[in-house]
Design a protein around this motif. Structure first.
Motif, PDB file in Angstrom:
ATOM      1  N   UNK A 263      59.510  24.033   4.736  1.00 42.31           N
ATOM      2  CA  UNK A 263      58.443  23.433   5.540  1.00 42.31           C
ATOM      3  C   UNK A 263      58.869  22.065   6.063  1.00 42.31           C
ATOM      4  N   UNK A 264      59.538  21.288   5.215  1.00 46.12           N
ATOM      5  CA  UNK A 264      60.012  19.962   5.625  1.00 46.12           C
ATOM      6  C   UNK A 264      61.111  20.063   6.676  1.00 46.12           C
ATOM      7  N   UNK A 265      62.030  21.001   6.506  1.00 48.02           N
ATOM      8  CA  UNK A 265      63.070  21.196   7.519  1.00 48.02           C
ATOM      9  C   UNK A 265      62.433  21.448   8.888  1.00 48.02           C
ATOM     10  N   UNK A 266      61.447  22.343   8.906  1.00 44.53           N
ATOM     11  CA  UNK A 266      60.773  22.684  10.160  1.00 44.53           C
ATOM     12  C   UNK A 266      60.053  21.476  10.742  1.00 44.53           C
ATOM     13  N   UNK A 267      59.409  20.710   9.878  1.00 43.53           N
ATOM     14  CA  UNK A 267      58.673  19.539  10.347  1.00 43.53           C
ATOM     15  C   UNK A 267      59.570  18.498  10.985  1.00 43.53           C
ATOM     16  N   UNK A 268      60.676  18.163  10.332  1.00 43.15           N
ATOM     17  CA  UNK A 268      61.591  17.169  10.891  1.00 43.15           C
ATOM     18  C   UNK A 268      62.245  17.682  12.183  1.00 43.15           C
ATOM     19  N   UNK A 269      62.511  18.967  12.248  1.00 44.40           N
ATOM     20  CA  UNK A 269      63.044  19.533  13.500  1.00 44.40           C
ATOM     21  C   UNK A 269      62.063  19.340  14.642  1.00 44.40           C
ATOM     22  N   UNK A 270      60.808  19.634  14.361  1.00 51.93           N
ATOM     23  CA  UNK A 270      59.773  19.533  15.397  1.00 51.93           C
ATOM     24  C   UNK A 270      59.643  18.108  15.916  1.00 51.93           C
ATOM     25  N   UNK A 271      59.876  17.130  15.040  1.00 50.90           N
ATOM     26  CA  UNK A 271      59.747  15.729  15.427  1.00 50.90           C
ATOM     27  C   UNK A 271      61.018  15.169  16.054  1.00 50.90           C
ATOM     28  N   UNK A 272      62.048  15.997  16.186  1.00 50.47           N
ATOM     29  CA  UNK A 272      63.293  15.509  16.781  1.00 50.47           C
ATOM     30  C   UNK A 272      64.131  14.678  15.834  1.00 50.47           C
ATOM     31  N   UNK A 273      63.894  14.869  14.532  1.00 49.35           N
ATOM     32  CA  UNK A 273      64.647  14.132  13.520  1.00 49.35           C
ATOM     33  C   UNK A 273      65.330  15.102  12.554  1.00 49.35           C
ATOM     34  N   UNK A 274      66.128  16.012  13.088  1.00 51.74           N
ATOM     35  CA  UNK A 274      66.700  17.058  12.223  1.00 51.74           C
ATOM     36  C   UNK A 274      67.637  16.520  11.157  1.00 51.74           C
ATOM     37  N   UNK A 275      68.263  15.354  11.390  1.00 51.17           N
ATOM     38  CA  UNK A 275      69.210  14.836  10.409  1.00 51.17           C
ATOM     39  C   UNK A 275      68.526  14.392   9.118  1.00 51.17           C
ATOM     40  N   UNK A 276      67.201  14.176   9.166  1.00 51.88           N
ATOM     41  CA  UNK A 276      66.468  13.912   7.925  1.00 51.88           C
ATOM     42  C   UNK A 276      66.529  15.128   7.003  1.00 51.88           C
ATOM     43  N   UNK A 277      66.856  16.276   7.605  1.00 50.54           N
ATOM     44  CA  UNK A 277      66.981  17.490   6.807  1.00 50.54           C
ATOM     45  C   UNK A 277      68.065  17.400   5.748  1.00 50.54           C
ATOM     46  N   UNK A 278      69.082  16.552   5.963  1.00 56.48           N
ATOM     47  CA  UNK A 278      70.131  16.395   4.958  1.00 56.48           C
ATOM     48  C   UNK A 278      69.578  15.744   3.690  1.00 56.48           C
ATOM     49  N   UNK A 279      68.604  14.824   3.853  1.00 58.49           N
ATOM     50  CA  UNK A 279      67.967  14.226   2.684  1.00 58.49           C
ATOM     51  C   UNK A 279      67.164  15.290   1.931  1.00 58.49           C
ATOM     52  N   UNK A 280      66.517  16.153   2.714  1.00 58.19           N
ATOM     53  CA  UNK A 280      65.748  17.236   2.100  1.00 58.19           C
ATOM     54  C   UNK A 280      66.688  18.178   1.350  1.00 58.19           C
ATOM     55  N   UNK A 281      67.825  18.486   1.962  1.00 61.60           N
ATOM     56  CA  UNK A 281      68.795  19.384   1.344  1.00 61.60           C
ATOM     57  C   UNK A 281      69.326  18.795   0.034  1.00 61.60           C
ATOM     58  N   UNK A 282      69.595  17.508   0.043  1.00 61.33           N
ATOM     59  CA  UNK A 282      70.095  16.851  -1.176  1.00 61.33           C
ATOM     60  C   UNK A 282      69.042  16.874  -2.284  1.00 61.33           C
TER      61      UNK A 282
END
Length: 483
Positions: A263-282
């Protein structure tokens, strides 16, 4: 559907036929007869077990789709049917996704000399919810309560969930009030349905407030409670607040699941901040929650969408390293991004070709544009043998390359001085129904001139004129200016 309680008689004989998955009748469990609050089915007694066995033996002889035959058989054995056995049959049909047939059998209960009890009505409410006949489900709920049967929390929650899924939050909260009126305490699942329903219609703040107040009602939120609100925040562009809720859930000792991270990955993608996904992944890995294929694909998709090609490549390599396959469209997007990036950053050419080669080795067909991007990239780094090979391969697969793809190959061959190979590509264009552009002829005439091959230059120039194309370049002898 007309109301079950608006007819002169509650029960009527059905005429419509419906397919029945008869094998599920072995799943029948027999509810105990209760008064007041409805409880879950109990164990069958010896008599109901014998009725079930006898009925199953007889029903095997009836054609699979013969609903009327089943009803007739039940009517013949009416004296042997107990309400407990009948309720068990209804529940088995509901479990097997045969709500229509369960309703037909219910309407035939009077022919068996049976009167519905609270458990019967609870099953019918579930059937109506599955059929999306929620108005009728609410009428049945009121009818059973008026007749002294109080539904249990499961029945209430199923109805509330169905109402919430269809955006009927006002009705859902009225059902919640009914629960309180009879002293039936909602559980965490009941609240989770309401939380998801509120977020579904965009009332995220109200849902968040309900989440914060759950403990006041002595109901401890579970991870699904937090997931519902996080999803709501992410959908309205408030992913940082969703991350804050996740941290709160972690403090409470809840174990997040893969859905909450996705859900967080999708949210950050939608906001144009996909690189925040690396923090989520970690964080995901730190909390011993293994990313699944959707996790990686969602992260990679966002990175590609927002032009973060190198980061997407990193995710791709990690994904492959843990044994996940990347679906075809995602590979095509990655290849396109790598090719375009490699036109300026040459170190990515090898990565692009490795992705392309993986696509070729799969059973899935490479699309037209993927070939075009790869051929152009190979031409730009002067890997002309591979470019020509894949151009022929592309044609062999039934694709007609775009004119720009042919021109990329012609230009690359001309730069290397391979004029005759370039001329073959021009002929291939003709053979595949493509009319070469002025640029196609210009490149060939220029190279023939450079090599001093006047006859070749004239032939190409003449062929262009026959096609109605006037090249900018002309054979050298016709022009005194140097090239």
């Amino acid at each position: 559907m007309s109301s079950l309680f608006h007819n002169p008689s509650i029960f009527c004989n059905p005429t419509r036929t419906h397919g029945c998955k008869l094998h599920v009748l072995t799943m029948v469990s027999m509810p105990s007869k209760t008064h007041g609050t409805i409880t879950s089915p109990g164990c069958s007694d010896e008599r109901t077990a014998r009725i079930r066995v006898n009925f199953l033996d007889k029903i095997k002889a009836i054609p699979f789709n013969d609903t009327n035959g089943i009803l007739s058989l039940m009517e013949k054995d009416a004296s042997n049917w107990t309400l407990s056995a009948f309720n068990g049959l209804l529940m088995a049909l509901l479990t097997a996704d045969e709500a229509d047939l369960a309703m037909e059998l219910f309407s035939n209960a009077s022919g068996l000399g049976l009167s519905p009890n609270g458990w019967t009505f609870s099953i019918i409410i579930r059937c109506l919810c599955k059929k999306n006949d929620l108005d009728e489900a609410q009428r049945v709920l009121h009818h059973m309560m008026e007749n002294g049967y109080n539904p249990n929390v499961i029945t209430f929650t199923i109805l509330i969930d169905s109402l919430c899924k269809r955006g009927k939050l006002g009705y859902a909260f009225r059902v919640l009030e009914l629960m309180g009126g009879i002293g039936c305490k909602p559980n965490v699942q009941t609240y989770n349905c309401l939380l998801k329903g509120l977020c579904y219609i965009g009332k995220v703040e109200q849902a968040h407030e309900m989440l914060m107040n759950m403990e006041k009602e002595s109901i401890k939120p579970d991870i699904y409670s937090y997931t519902a609100i996080m999803d709501g925040f992410c959908k309205v562009g408030r992913s940082d607040e969703a991350m804050g809720l996740l941290n709160q859930a972690l403090v409470m000792g809840l174990q997040p699941n893969v859905v909450i991270f996705n859900t967080l990955f999708t949210g950050y993608n939608k906001e144009g901040r996909p690189q925040h996904g690396f923090k989520v992944l970690k964080l995901m890995k730190d909390k011993s929650c293994s990313p699944d294929s959707i996790s990686y694909s969602t992260l990679m998709s966002g990175l590609l969408k927002w032009g973060k090609t190198r980061a997407a490549l990193k995710v791709y390599k990690e994904m492959m390293g843990v044994g996940f396959e990347v679906e075809g469209k995602m590979l095509s997007s990655l290849l396109r991004g790598l090719c375009m990036k490699s036109w300026e950053e040459k170190d990515l050419v090898q990565d692009a070709y490795q992705v392309f080669d993986k696509m070729r080795k799969r059973d899935s067909i490479i699309d037209h544009s993927s070939y075009g991007f790869m051929i152009r990239t190979l031409c730009m780094v002067r890997k002309m043998e591979e470019a020509v090979y894949h151009l022929k391969e592309m044609i062999g697969m039934g694709y007609i390359p775009r004119t720009i793809t042919f021109n990329n190959v012609i230009q690359g061959l001309c730069i290397e001085g391979k004029i005759h190979e370039a001329l073959v590509v021009l002929v291939t264009m003709y053979e595949n129904g493509k009319i070469p552009s002025r640029t196609s002829y210009d490149m060939l005439v220029k190279e023939f001139n450079r090599q001093g091959l006047l006859l070749g230059a004239c032939n190409v120039y003449g062929a262009a004129l026959k096609q109605g194309v006037v090249p900018h370049r002309i054979p050298l002898r016709l022009n005194s200016h140097s090239y």
